[in-house]
Design a protein around this motif. Structure first.
Motif, PDB file in Angstrom:
ATOM      1  N   ALA A  93       0.816  -1.219   0.000  1.00 31.74           N
ATOM      2  CA  ALA A  93       0.000   0.000   0.000  1.00 31.74           C
ATOM      3  C   ALA A  93       0.853   1.275   0.000  1.00 31.74           C
ATOM      4  O   ALA A  93       0.364   2.348  -0.336  1.00 31.74           O
ATOM      5  CB  ALA A  93      -0.924   0.005   1.218  1.00 31.74           C
ATOM      6  N   ALA A  94       2.121   1.153   0.355  1.00 29.66           N
ATOM      7  CA  ALA A  94       2.951   2.342   0.547  1.00 29.66           C
ATOM      8  C   ALA A  94       3.512   2.867  -0.777  1.00 29.66           C
ATOM      9  O   ALA A  94       3.735   2.116  -1.724  1.00 29.66           O
ATOM     10  CB  ALA A  94       4.099   2.012   1.494  1.00 29.66           C
ATOM     11  N   GLN A  95       3.712   4.180  -0.816  1.00 24.84           N
ATOM     12  CA  GLN A  95       4.361   4.830  -1.959  1.00 24.84           C
ATOM     13  C   GLN A  95       5.827   5.140  -1.660  1.00 24.84           C
ATOM     14  O   GLN A  95       6.667   5.090  -2.547  1.00 24.84           O
ATOM     15  CB  GLN A  95       3.686   6.167  -2.276  1.00 24.84           C
ATOM     16  N   ARG A  96       6.086   5.546  -0.434  1.00 29.49           N
ATOM     17  CA  ARG A  96       7.454   5.939  -0.046  1.00 29.49           C
ATOM     18  C   ARG A  96       7.833   5.255   1.260  1.00 29.49           C
ATOM     19  O   ARG A  96       7.460   5.694   2.345  1.00 29.49           O
ATOM     20  CB  ARG A  96       7.561   7.466   0.091  1.00 29.49           C
ATOM     21  N   ILE A  97       8.597   4.181   1.100  1.00 25.73           N
ATOM     22  CA  ILE A  97       9.034   3.392   2.252  1.00 25.73           C
ATOM     23  C   ILE A  97      10.434   3.850   2.656  1.00 25.73           C
ATOM     24  O   ILE A  97      11.346   3.875   1.824  1.00 25.73           O
ATOM     25  CB  ILE A  97       9.081   1.891   1.894  1.00 25.73           C
ATOM     26  N   VAL A  98      10.591   4.239   3.901  1.00 23.13           N
ATOM     27  CA  VAL A  98      11.922   4.620   4.384  1.00 23.13           C
ATOM     28  C   VAL A  98      12.368   3.638   5.463  1.00 23.13           C
ATOM     29  O   VAL A  98      11.849   3.653   6.579  1.00 23.13           O
ATOM     30  CB  VAL A  98      11.954   6.069   4.904  1.00 23.13           C
ATOM     31  N   PRO A  99      13.310   2.753   5.128  1.00 26.43           N
ATOM     32  CA  PRO A  99      13.887   1.870   6.137  1.00 26.43           C
ATOM     33  C   PRO A  99      14.905   2.635   6.979  1.00 26.43           C
ATOM     34  O   PRO A  99      15.623   3.512   6.474  1.00 26.43           O
ATOM     35  CB  PRO A  99      14.586   0.777   5.318  1.00 26.43           C
ATOM     36  N   PHE A 100      14.943   2.279   8.249  1.00 23.62           N
ATOM     37  CA  PHE A 100      15.863   2.893   9.213  1.00 23.62           C
ATOM     38  C   PHE A 100      16.555   1.723   9.900  1.00 23.62           C
ATOM     39  O   PHE A 100      15.906   0.956  10.603  1.00 23.62           O
ATOM     40  CB  PHE A 100      15.052   3.724  10.200  1.00 23.62           C
ATOM     41  N   THR A 101      17.844   1.546   9.655  1.00 19.10           N
ATOM     42  CA  THR A 101      18.471   0.299  10.096  1.00 19.10           C
ATOM     43  C   THR A 101      19.479   0.478  11.224  1.00 19.10           C
ATOM     44  O   THR A 101      20.086   1.528  11.395  1.00 19.10           O
ATOM     45  CB  THR A 101      19.171  -0.415   8.917  1.00 19.10           C
ATOM     46  N   GLY A 102      19.618  -0.617  11.985  1.00 17.38           N
ATOM     47  CA  GLY A 102      20.625  -0.705  13.034  1.00 17.38           C
ATOM     48  C   GLY A 102      21.408  -1.996  12.877  1.00 17.38           C
ATOM     49  O   GLY A 102      21.212  -2.756  11.914  1.00 17.38           O
ATOM     50  N   ALA A 103      22.244  -2.246  13.853  1.00 20.89           N
ATOM     51  CA  ALA A 103      23.218  -3.331  13.750  1.00 20.89           C
ATOM     52  C   ALA A 103      22.579  -4.705  13.558  1.00 20.89           C
ATOM     53  O   ALA A 103      23.221  -5.622  13.034  1.00 20.89           O
ATOM     54  CB  ALA A 103      24.108  -3.338  14.998  1.00 20.89           C
ATOM     55  N   GLY A 104      21.321  -4.867  13.957  1.00 24.77           N
ATOM     56  CA  GLY A 104      20.659  -6.170  13.842  1.00 24.77           C
ATOM     57  C   GLY A 104      20.526  -6.674  12.418  1.00 24.77           C
ATOM     58  O   GLY A 104      20.421  -7.884  12.200  1.00 24.77           O
ATOM     59  N   ILE A 105      20.544  -5.772  11.436  1.00 25.99           N
ATOM     60  CA  ILE A 105      20.411  -6.226  10.047  1.00 25.99           C
ATOM     61  C   ILE A 105      21.717  -6.873   9.563  1.00 25.99           C
ATOM     62  O   ILE A 105      21.712  -7.613   8.579  1.00 25.99           O
ATOM     63  CB  ILE A 105      19.988  -5.070   9.106  1.00 25.99           C
TER      64      ILE A 105
END
Ligand code: OAD
Ligand code: ZN
Length: 246
Positions: free
Chosen positions: A12-24
């Motif tokens: 459903a989203a148009q603009r997805i902003v991922p915000f990442t930390g060390a877990g990825i």
């Protein structure tokens, strides 16, 4: 299930902003900071004022950094990185905001200009005075040849430091500005693999939510912001995000 709900939110989203930390990046062989065995559970961080104040602290800082070469030097992007790169390539995501210093979002194919590094990058070094860039191989040669002394800048004699933001060091102004811009443009903000305890970085998920974006938190352990999230997924990041690569 939570995964189905995540799929719906992404669709459903148009603009997805991922915000990442060390877990990825833990599945890539890079330890996080606060889990059992995490970096800060083994070595206390060297604060910026200590780094400035003493050659011994600079030596210790570089010794600690080189001890991590086997992890940072060889790590390849994981399933989470590849999933976010796919969203970016599809045009669903304008870029990633990251607290990570491992360069793995860039290595996954996301353009450098679309990776906003809030805490810098540990794969190269900078002179704190004249901003000259140094490769780690060169720093290590100098360090080893002098029996463990952190080298000074050959141009201006300034201190050379890994290009990361230490505790007590100023945040990068341009990265903060761009992170705010991206956050305020998001309709879906996904915090991935972060304990969300380090400020000002932790303010971005809150800012997104207050600005009307949907907020998803994907993290094995609970966070302070779970209560305001639209969806909380406490599972392994790679397992959850792998389907989005297909
Ligand atoms: P933390 O170590 O604080 O948090 C990492 C989170 O990732 C933890 O809550 C883990 O539960 C979770 N995690 C780890 N592996 C996972 C996996 N495979 N699947 C799901 N969750 C997983 O790391 P950050 O939040 O990134 O800053 O730390 C923030 C900042 O603190 C860092 O950027 C660094 C550090 O001090 C500076 O050095 C300035
Ligand atoms: Zn210099």
């Amino acid at each position: 299930t939570a995964r189905t709900r995540l799929g719906e939110l992404i669709a459903a989203a148009q603009r997805i902003v991922p915000f990442t930390g060390a877990g990825i990046s833990t599945e890539c062989g890079i330890p996080d900071f606060r889990s059992p065995g995490g970096l800060w559970t083994r070595n206390a961080p060297v604060y910026f004022d200590e780094f400035i104040a003493s050659q011994a602290a600079r030596n210790e800082c570089w010794r600690g950094r080189f001890a991590l070469d086997s992890a940072f030097g060889t790590a390849r992007p994981g399933r989470g990185h590849h999933a976010l790169a796919a969203l970016w390539r599809e045009g669903k995501s304008p870029g990633v905001i990251t607290q990570n210093i491992d360069n793995l979002h860039q290595a996954s194919g996301i353009d450098d200009s679309c990776v906003i590094e809030l805490h810098g990058n540990t794969t190269y070094a900078l002179c704190l005075d004249c901003d000259t860039r140094f490769e780690l191989d060169w720093v290590r040669e100098q360090f080893d040849a002098s029996g463990g002394e952190a080298p000074a800048c050959p141009r201006c004699h300034g201190f050379i430091k890994s290009a990361t933001v230490s505790f007590g060091q100023a945040m990068p102004v341009e990265a903060m500005r761009r992170a705010e811009q991206l956050t305020l443009s998001a309709d879906l903000f996904v915090a991935i693999g972060s304990s969300l305890v380090v400020w000002p970085a932790a303010g971005f998920p809150l800012m997104a939510q207050q600005n009307g974006a949907r907020l998803v938190i994907l993290n094995r352990d609970p966070t302070e912001f779970d209560a305001i999230a639209d969806l909380v997924i406490r599972h392994d990041i790679g397992d959850v995000l792998a389907p989005w690569v297909e």
